[in-house]
Enzyme design. Structure first.
Site, mmCIF file in Angstrom:
data_model
loop_
_atom_site.group_PDB
_atom_site.id
_atom_site.type_symbol
_atom_site.label_atom_id
_atom_site.label_comp_id
_atom_site.label_asym_id
_atom_site.label_seq_id
_atom_site.Cartn_x
_atom_site.Cartn_y
_atom_site.Cartn_z
ATOM 1 N N LEU A 35 -15.617 47.841 33.468
ATOM 2 C CA LEU A 35 -16.410 46.529 33.597
ATOM 3 C C LEU A 35 -17.571 46.958 34.366
ATOM 4 O O LEU A 35 -18.283 46.533 34.479
ATOM 5 C CB LEU A 35 -15.450 45.575 33.809
ATOM 6 N N GLY B 120 -18.367 50.028 41.964
ATOM 7 C CA GLY B 120 -19.123 49.803 43.219
ATOM 8 C C GLY B 120 -18.765 51.125 44.247
ATOM 9 O O GLY B 120 -18.179 51.898 43.692
ATOM 10 N N VAL C 94 -13.759 48.396 38.505
ATOM 11 C CA VAL C 94 -13.101 47.224 37.874
ATOM 12 C C VAL C 94 -12.756 47.463 36.344
ATOM 13 O O VAL C 94 -13.906 47.969 35.574
ATOM 14 C CB VAL C 94 -14.041 45.830 37.798
ATOM 15 N N ASP D 26 -21.920 40.996 50.623
ATOM 16 C CA ASP D 26 -22.490 41.762 49.410
ATOM 17 C C ASP D 26 -22.684 40.740 48.340
ATOM 18 O O ASP D 26 -22.525 41.017 47.331
ATOM 19 C CB ASP D 26 -21.380 42.619 49.115
#
Ligand SMILES: *[C@@H]1O[C@H](CO)[C@@H](O)[C@H](O)[C@H]1NC(C)=O
Ligand SMILES: *[C@@H]1O[C@H](CO)[C@@H](O)[C@H](O)[C@H]1NC(C)=O
Ligand SMILES: *[C@@H]1O[C@H](CO)[C@@H](O)[C@H](O)[C@H]1NC(C)=O
Ligand SMILES: *[C@@H]1O[C@H](CO)[C@@H](O)[C@H](O)[C@H]1NC(C)=O
Ligand SMILES: *[C@@H]1O[C@H](CO)[C@@H](O)[C@H](O)[C@H]1NC(C)=O
Ligand SMILES: *[C@@H]1O[C@H](CO)[C@@H](O)[C@H](O)[C@H]1NC(C)=O
Ligand SMILES: *[C@@H]1O[C@H](CO)[C@@H](O)[C@H](O)[C@H]1NC(C)=O
Length: 794
Positions: A508, A511, A516, A626
């Site tokens: 998905l 980072g 994910v 973030d």
């Protein structure tokens, strides 16, 4: 020949048999290439000839397996030694005996560890689990090259001796075998000492029992008849810890430094039946609650906690004062915290009616006092503490009229009949009553009666409204999130998550620290989940990891993505979240179908509210660090839900900082990151400002393919448009009529964003002020030029 054949046949059989069954009764010497595997059912082990002790893997909760030696003939199977208490291994791990020694292989990481360190020694012929509880590696002529007795963990056994420089470490809690907060050591200077440690480090903190002996060649001996004593080189006895003519024939014995810091000599009848248990023969120190007096560290029970000692009780009793609760249910020695909102200093005098005292007799926290009054009475002492927002607890001594005021955290709390003093613990009243006491109820003036009645009426109406609101809100929240409850955090196994994500197939997002994946929980009606797999080094310490995870899980707000569970198995570290069906704000804003003006307003406000919760409203302030459109997700009603908060704290801090550094200056990162200024909640306000610009303009902050270079950076371009009153230029990306007739509204959002991205953090508004400006309850004033620090804009 006839001699050799059966031998090798037998050996072959053994090898075949090894992985499947216990090789228990077959022999007592462990031969080369014998091995054991950590497995779910049964615990294959190498027993001693009598069967009293066994060596093998033991499953420890869900944490993994401990390679250990234990008493095998009692139902407690008490562990007396272990090889890997700081690094549990996973199912399928093996221990193998070879010419090089005992090698532990962790199935999860593949790492191999030598359990025995008979470095340089050659001629290992066999290993054996002896009836004394000692595991030895020996030469053909039975010289021990290595023995577990030389590497004690927290226990010594009869016939075992401790030489100088030997240390026992208590385990952390009743169920956690990690090296914990107390140690027992025969120092190189000859002193035999009990210390608290500065956990999680192993350095010593304060000694709370010692023999104060000096010399060399000293030994602690636990002899065959169950006496434990310290001897000098010439054999003379320097001190006795425990001696009772309890025969090792009839009793199992051990001396263990327990997780509560007490070294206890235990016995257990060998004619064992189910009602038998370990009973304490002797222990040191006599009272640990009073023995620890140093002002560093939390004492025997942790900060703000109360220690009480009972000669008969199995373990030292740690408890929290009323209205205080354990910081960590699983580790009571982490201390206690206030379970109420403490007195506010800016309102201390107006809040005095909201506080009361719990009196605890014979109780003292000897450290941490910042003020002392004498002679005063108890009421005076209470009043003085009540009017002082720093005062959390006062100790009052009736006999001498002493009053000590203390702020938290305070340490070494103890409650004991010989303690002189009463603790006055300041707590918030559950229902702050009418401040006026009964005297006020005999009024002479009718007017004041009427006023009183009026006040009561107003209070009643207000209470009704407040209750109604709370109830209404609650109903709303529970309707939206039936699953949410911090405590419901689930601990997943890696296999479960691997299955749920179909082998981590559907990615998905990705980072710097994590990837994910989408998953489906078959066990939960096919519910969709998002599984975040951390690839950066997370906290090595499982406890710290879990503490951070549970801190994240305790947050609960409609604008946050809820954490559902986690998995920590060796190097596998995963977090499990609710699945957000409408993806990220980034794909919504910068993708094909753009949000309409109403949706954008809602997303801007929702994100601000989520941040407000993280900054101001949850029990422990969380700085997100973030904030960017990739971390703002949209649920099926397109409500903005902030993701990824708290994760920075799971990682080693320097990692987050350096990786953020690489991201470039004109991103979402506040300038103070690059100036080694302190990082505060204002970094999130800065990032939010950039995101707000992107939301209202529907374009990325940095666009390389912009028409001309002064449009490349949205923050600069938008400010120019704003200053030259040419806002329509900003709306090229938006084909929504509503926005066009709402130029005035757009201007307001831009102004808020410009306030947020001020270079000087102190000039930026708080997220609360941002929310108020968005909601329209506070006017937005003209912002200074965000890109200038030194040159003031006209
Ligand atoms: C183990 O092996 C050694 C040397 O081979 C031998 O002396 C000893 O008796 C054996 N012990 C047992 C219990 O078989
Ligand atoms: C104990 O450790 C010290 C240094 O830490 C060393 O000098 C000393 O020789 C050691 N003593 C023994 C008996 O191992
Ligand atoms: C153990 O030590 C005690 C005290 O020194 C002594 O009386 C006893 O005889 C010792 N027992 C053995 C088996 O050495
Ligand atoms: C043995 O050593 C201790 C301390 O090292 C000393 O006090 C004692 O006098 C010695 N005893 C004998 C008999 O040498
Ligand atoms: C030795 O232990 C027994 C219980 O096992 C106890 O009854 C007895 O008082 C103890 N003796 C001493 C001298 O502590
Ligand atoms: C079990 O042992 C205890 C003492 O250790 C004894 O009092 C009890 O009678 C025993 N029970 C049985 C069923 O043997
Ligand atoms: C521990 O101490 C607290 C306070 O002194 C007391 O209320 C509680 O009953 C004690 N618990 C046990 C198991 O002794």
């Amino acid at each position: 020949m006839a001699f050799e054949l059966p031998y090798s046949l037998c050996f072959l059989l053994l090898l075949l048999q090894l992985p499947f069954s216990t090789i228990a009764q077959t022999y007592n010497n462990i031969s080369f290439s014998s091995s054991l595997t950590a497995q779910e059912d049964g615990n294959p082990n190498w027993p001693s000839p009598s069967g009293e002790f066994a060596f093998g893997f033991r499953k420890i909760g869900n944490g993994g397996y401990l390679l250990a030696i234990w008493f095998d003939q009692i139902h407690e199977k008490t562990i007396v030694w272990s090889a890997n208490r700081n690094n549990l291994v996973q199912q399928g791990s093996t221990i193998e005996f070879s010419a090089e020694g005992l090698i532990l292989t962790d199935s999860a990481t593949g790492t191999q560890t030598f359990i025995s360190d008979q470095t340089g020694a050659t001629g290992v012929a066999y290993a054996a689990m002896l009836d004394t509880g000692n595991l030895v590696l020996a030469t053909r002529d039975s010289n021990n090259l290595w023995q577990s007795f030389d590497h004690p963990t927290d226990t010594i056994l009869p016939t075992q001796t401790l030489n100088q420089n030997s240390t026992l470490f208590a385990q952390l809690t009743a169920t956690n075998y990690l090296e914990g907060r107390f140690m027992f050591t025969l120092q190189f200077d000859g002193n035999l000492v009990l210390y608290t440690t500065s956990f999680p480090l192993k350095s010593t903190n304060v000694d709370y029992w010692s023999t104060k002996t000096v010399g060399s060649g000293f030994q602690v001996i636990f002899n065959q008849s169950g006496c434990i004593y310290l001897t000098a080189q010439n054999g003379s006895i320097l001190g006795v810890i425990s001696c009772n003519a309890t025969s090792t024939q009839d009793f199992y014995q051990r001396a263990t430094l327990d997780y509560d810091g007490v070294l206890r000599h235990y016995t257990y009848p060998k004619s064992t039946n189910t009602s038998s248990h370990w009973s304490t023969l002797a222990f040191i120190p006599p009272n640990i609650c009073t023995a620890i007096v140093e002002y560093t560290g939390g004492g025997a029970c942790g900060f703000n906690s109360l220690c009480s000692h009972d000669d008969e009780a199995p373990m030292t009793n740690c408890s929290c004062p009323k209205s205080y609760i354990l910081v960590d249910q699983d580790d009571e020695r982490k201390g206690c915290k206030q379970n109420f909102v403490p007195q506010r200093c800016d309102k201390a005098s107006s809040e005095t009616d909201h506080f009361d005292f719990q009196e605890i007799l014979y109780t003292d926290w000897p450290s941490g006092d910042y003020e002392h009054f004498k002679p005063v009475n108890k009421e005076w002492c209470k009043q003085s503490c009540l009017n002082d927002c720093f005062c959390a607890i006062a100790i009052f001594n009736d006999g001498s009229g002493d009053c000590w005021k203390k702020g938290i955290p305070i340490s070494n709390g103890k409650t004991n009949s010989d303690v002189k003093g009463t603790a006055l613990v300041k707590i918030r009243k559950e229902n702050p009553a009418d401040p006026k006491k009964k005297e006020g109820l005999t009024p002479i003036l009718i007017g004041s009666v009427i006023m009183l009645i009026g006040t009561i009426l107003v209070v009643l109406i207000m209470t009704y409204l407040v209750i109604y609101r709370i109830y209404y809100r609650k109903a709303l929240v529970s309707q939206l999130y039936p699953v949410v409850q911090g405590i419901n955090l689930k601990c997943f196994t890696f296999m479960e998550l691997k299955e749920a994500t179909n082998g981590f197939k559907e990615e998905l997002g990705r980072g710097a620290f994590a990837t994910v994946f989408k998953g489906v929980l078959a066990s939960d009606n096919g519910k969709c989940i998002a599984v975040k797999r951390l690839n950066a080094m997370a906290k090595e310490n499982d406890l710290e990891f879990k503490a951070e995870v549970s801190a994240i899980s305790r947050t609960n707000h409609r604008n946050l993505v809820q954490l559902l569970g986690f998995c920590k198995e060796g190097q596998h570290q995963l977090l499990v979240y609710e699945y957000m069906s409408n993806g990220s704000l980034a794909s919504f804003l910068f993708g094909e179908s753009k949000p309409n003006w109403y949706q954008r307003k809602q997303i801007a406000l929702g994100t601000a509210r989520g941040l407000l919760y993280l900054h101001d409203e949850c029990s422990k302030q969380i700085i997100h660090c973030d904030i960017k459109p990739q971390n703002i997700l949209l649920d099926d009603t397109f409500t903005a839900r902030i993701a990824d908060f708290g994760v920075a704290k799971l990682l080693k801090t320097d990692q987050t900082r350096t990786t953020t550094r690489i991201r470039g200056t004109k991103g979402y990162v506040a300038p103070e990151w690059f100036k080694s200024l302190p990082v505060t909640v204002k970094v999130d306000v800065y990032s939010y400002g950039i995101v707000l610009l992107e939301i209202v303009c529907c374009r990325k902050n940095f666009e390389e393919q912009a028409l001309d270079e002064n449009q490349m950076i949205l923050a600069d371009w938008a400010y120019n448009c704003y200053r030259q009153k040419k806002l329509h230029l900003l709306l090229q990306n938006v084909d929504d009529d509503q926005a066009m007739d709402g130029i005035k509204k757009l201007e307001k959002y831009l102004m808020i964003a410009f306030w947020c991205i001020q270079q000087d953090p102190s000039v930026r508004p708080t997220i609360k002020q941002v929310t108020q400006m968005l909601e329209g309850t506070v006017e937005v004033s003209v912002p200074p030029n965000p890109s200038s620090v030194y040159v003031q804009s006209k």
